[in-house]
Design a protein around this motif. Structure first.
Motif, PDB file in Angstrom:
ATOM      1  N   ALA A   1     -42.046 -14.229  19.979  1.00 40.64           N
ATOM      2  CA  ALA A   1     -42.104 -13.764  18.589  1.00 40.64           C
ATOM      3  C   ALA A   1     -40.942 -12.808  18.305  1.00 40.64           C
ATOM      4  O   ALA A   1     -40.391 -12.186  19.219  1.00 40.64           O
ATOM      5  CB  ALA A   1     -43.423 -13.069  18.322  1.00 40.64           C
ATOM      6  N   PRO A   2     -40.572 -12.646  17.034  1.00 34.99           N
ATOM      7  CA  PRO A   2     -39.418 -11.801  16.705  1.00 34.99           C
ATOM      8  C   PRO A   2     -39.721 -10.311  16.640  1.00 34.99           C
ATOM      9  O   PRO A   2     -38.802  -9.493  16.560  1.00 34.99           O
ATOM     10  CB  PRO A   2     -39.001 -12.319  15.320  1.00 34.99           C
ATOM     11  N   SER A   3     -40.996  -9.926  16.664  1.00 32.71           N
ATOM     12  CA  SER A   3     -41.352  -8.513  16.495  1.00 32.71           C
ATOM     13  C   SER A   3     -42.280  -8.061  17.622  1.00 32.71           C
ATOM     14  O   SER A   3     -42.718  -8.863  18.445  1.00 32.71           O
ATOM     15  CB  SER A   3     -42.032  -8.305  15.141  1.00 32.71           C
ATOM     16  N   VAL A   4     -42.566  -6.766  17.646  1.00 28.62           N
ATOM     17  CA  VAL A   4     -43.444  -6.211  18.674  1.00 28.62           C
ATOM     18  C   VAL A   4     -44.810  -6.893  18.612  1.00 28.62           C
ATOM     19  O   VAL A   4     -45.429  -6.997  17.554  1.00 28.62           O
ATOM     20  CB  VAL A   4     -43.600  -4.688  18.497  1.00 28.62           C
ATOM     21  N   MET A   5     -45.275  -7.334  19.772  1.00 27.12           N
ATOM     22  CA  MET A   5     -46.533  -8.075  19.842  1.00 27.12           C
ATOM     23  C   MET A   5     -47.672  -7.275  20.464  1.00 27.12           C
ATOM     24  O   MET A   5     -48.841  -7.618  20.315  1.00 27.12           O
ATOM     25  CB  MET A   5     -46.320  -9.353  20.653  1.00 27.12           C
ATOM     26  N   GLN A   6     -47.309  -6.225  21.177  1.00 25.08           N
ATOM     27  CA  GLN A   6     -48.333  -5.484  21.905  1.00 25.08           C
ATOM     28  C   GLN A   6     -48.026  -3.997  21.830  1.00 25.08           C
ATOM     29  O   GLN A   6     -46.972  -3.551  22.293  1.00 25.08           O
ATOM     30  CB  GLN A   6     -48.349  -5.938  23.365  1.00 25.08           C
ATOM     31  N   GLN A   7     -48.914  -3.236  21.209  1.00 30.60           N
ATOM     32  CA  GLN A   7     -48.767  -1.790  21.106  1.00 30.60           C
ATOM     33  C   GLN A   7     -50.025  -1.141  21.682  1.00 30.60           C
ATOM     34  O   GLN A   7     -51.096  -1.254  21.120  1.00 30.60           O
ATOM     35  CB  GLN A   7     -48.561  -1.357  19.656  1.00 30.60           C
ATOM     36  N   ILE A   8     -49.847  -0.484  22.822  1.00 30.28           N
ATOM     37  CA  ILE A   8     -50.983   0.076  23.551  1.00 30.28           C
ATOM     38  C   ILE A   8     -50.757   1.573  23.755  1.00 30.28           C
ATOM     39  O   ILE A   8     -49.662   2.014  24.124  1.00 30.28           O
ATOM     40  CB  ILE A   8     -51.149  -0.593  24.926  1.00 30.28           C
ATOM     41  N   THR A   9     -51.809   2.365  23.535  1.00 34.67           N
ATOM     42  CA  THR A   9     -51.807   3.782  23.867  1.00 34.67           C
ATOM     43  C   THR A   9     -52.853   4.036  24.942  1.00 34.67           C
ATOM     44  O   THR A   9     -53.990   3.577  24.836  1.00 34.67           O
ATOM     45  CB  THR A   9     -52.122   4.646  22.630  1.00 34.67           C
ATOM     46  N   VAL A  10     -52.455   4.755  25.978  1.00 35.67           N
ATOM     47  CA  VAL A  10     -53.371   5.180  27.034  1.00 35.67           C
ATOM     48  C   VAL A  10     -53.430   6.693  27.001  1.00 35.67           C
ATOM     49  O   VAL A  10     -52.394   7.364  27.099  1.00 35.67           O
ATOM     50  CB  VAL A  10     -52.902   4.707  28.421  1.00 35.67           C
ATOM     51  N   GLN A  11     -54.617   7.262  26.838  1.00 34.34           N
ATOM     52  CA  GLN A  11     -54.719   8.713  26.734  1.00 34.34           C
ATOM     53  C   GLN A  11     -55.942   9.248  27.483  1.00 34.34           C
ATOM     54  O   GLN A  11     -56.958   8.569  27.612  1.00 34.34           O
ATOM     55  CB  GLN A  11     -54.788   9.145  25.266  1.00 34.34           C
ATOM     56  N   GLY A  12     -55.785  10.454  27.993  1.00 32.03           N
ATOM     57  CA  GLY A  12     -56.903  11.159  28.602  1.00 32.03           C
ATOM     58  C   GLY A  12     -57.570  10.420  29.742  1.00 32.03           C
ATOM     59  O   GLY A  12     -58.771  10.557  29.952  1.00 32.03           O
ATOM     60  N   SER A  13     -56.801   9.641  30.496  1.00 35.07           N
ATOM     61  CA  SER A  13     -57.390   8.783  31.525  1.00 35.07           C
ATOM     62  C   SER A  13     -56.891   9.154  32.921  1.00 35.07           C
ATOM     63  O   SER A  13     -55.862   9.824  33.069  1.00 35.07           O
ATOM     64  CB  SER A  13     -57.070   7.311  31.226  1.00 35.07           C
ATOM     65  N   THR A  14     -57.622   8.698  33.925  1.00 32.98           N
ATOM     66  CA  THR A  14     -57.261   8.924  35.318  1.00 32.98           C
ATOM     67  C   THR A  14     -57.016   7.585  35.997  1.00 32.98           C
ATOM     68  O   THR A  14     -57.908   6.735  36.037  1.00 32.98           O
ATOM     69  CB  THR A  14     -58.385   9.676  36.057  1.00 32.98           C
ATOM     70  N   ILE A  15     -55.798   7.409  36.481  1.00 37.25           N
ATOM     71  CA  ILE A  15     -55.407   6.184  37.160  1.00 37.25           C
ATOM     72  C   ILE A  15     -55.014   6.594  38.582  1.00 37.25           C
ATOM     73  O   ILE A  15     -53.976   7.225  38.777  1.00 37.25           O
ATOM     74  CB  ILE A  15     -54.226   5.494  36.449  1.00 37.25           C
ATOM     75  N   GLN A  16     -55.839   6.253  39.548  1.00 37.14           N
ATOM     76  CA  GLN A  16     -55.632   6.835  40.873  1.00 37.14           C
ATOM     77  C   GLN A  16     -55.951   5.862  42.006  1.00 37.14           C
ATOM     78  O   GLN A  16     -56.792   4.979  41.874  1.00 37.14           O
ATOM     79  CB  GLN A  16     -56.509   8.077  41.040  1.00 37.14           C
ATOM     80  N   ASN A  17     -55.203   6.024  43.095  1.00 30.65           N
ATOM     81  CA  ASN A  17     -55.486   5.338  44.357  1.00 30.65           C
ATOM     82  C   ASN A  17     -55.537   3.821  44.231  1.00 30.65           C
ATOM     83  O   ASN A  17     -56.362   3.157  44.865  1.00 30.65           O
ATOM     84  CB  ASN A  17     -56.792   5.859  44.965  1.00 30.65           C
TER      85      ASN A  17
END
Length: 221
Positions: A66-82
């Motif tokens: 596609a010619p434009s942005v297809m995926q806009q994701i915000t990740v906030q206040g999360s724990t990504i570990q191990n």
């Protein structure tokens, strides 16, 4: 998506399952009607394995034409570990990711390795656009296999480099691995704490063209 904890290894029935990703989002096709936006908030993801080179705690990728942005994701206040291979991974020219106020620790201790795939805390690839702010990012203290980098910008094939901007974060190697790796695209990592106030020490833990100056001289607010 909010308010859940994912750790497959703590569930007896799934203890022998090697998951591809804790959260996986992809976009494809040529129509802008396939575009998505999303919020990942207040989640804990840990224990994903290394069944593929791109296995990650959070995996966001765009395959579209596609010619434009297809995926806009915000990740906030999360724990990504191990997570064994990667903490957070974003890829694709129509993918835009913003990560804020998260703890991203202990990821990449036992990565896939084959084909040049070390471990990563946060990695942007293949023309993706990513920003990371107000996060705590730390390498695992012990490396079981190969190498690990806290943040990275690279590409499967040049010149498909991403743009990764990391600011107002604490990024530490925890006595293991590198702080930042740039092999393609742009890695703008100014205004962060790197676990040291000595430029030579910080530089020794950088690979490639990483703009880390000016940097914070303290790891506290």
């Amino acid at each position: 998506m909010s308010g859940f904890t994912g750790n497959h290894s703590s569930i007896p029935a799934l203890s022998n399952v090697n998951f591809h990703a804790g959260v996986y989002v992809f976009t494809g096709g040529s129509s802008a009607a396939n575009a998505i936006s999303g919020l990942v908030s207040n989640v804990v993801v840990s224990g994903t394995g290394k069944i593929s080179p791109d296995s990650s705690g959070l995996y966001f990728t765009d395959f579209s034409t596609a010619p434009s942005v297809m995926q806009q994701i915000t990740v906030q206040g999360s724990t990504i570990q191990n997570n064994l291979n990667r903490g957070i991974f974003v890829s694709g020219s129509k993918a835009a990711l913003h990560v804020t106020q998260c703890s991203i620790t202990g990821n990449g201790s036992d990565p896939y390795v084959t084909g040049g795939n070390p471990g990563f805390g946060v990695i942007a690839r293949n023309q993706a656009q990513a920003t990371v702010t107000q996060c705590f990012i730390a390498n695992p203290a012990i490396q079981t296999n190969d190498q690990v980098y806290a943040i990275s910008a690279d590409a499967n094939t040049n010149p498909q480099g991403p743009t990764l901007t990391v600011s107002n974060c604490s990024v530490v190697n925890n006595g293991n691995g590198g702080l930042a790796l740039q092999s393609a695209g742009t890695l703008n990592a100014s205004a962060n704490w790197w676990g040291s106030a000595t430029a030579a020490t910080i530089t020794s833990l950088m690979t490639g063209a990483v703009d880390f100056t000016p940097y914070l001289d303290s790891g506290t607010d």
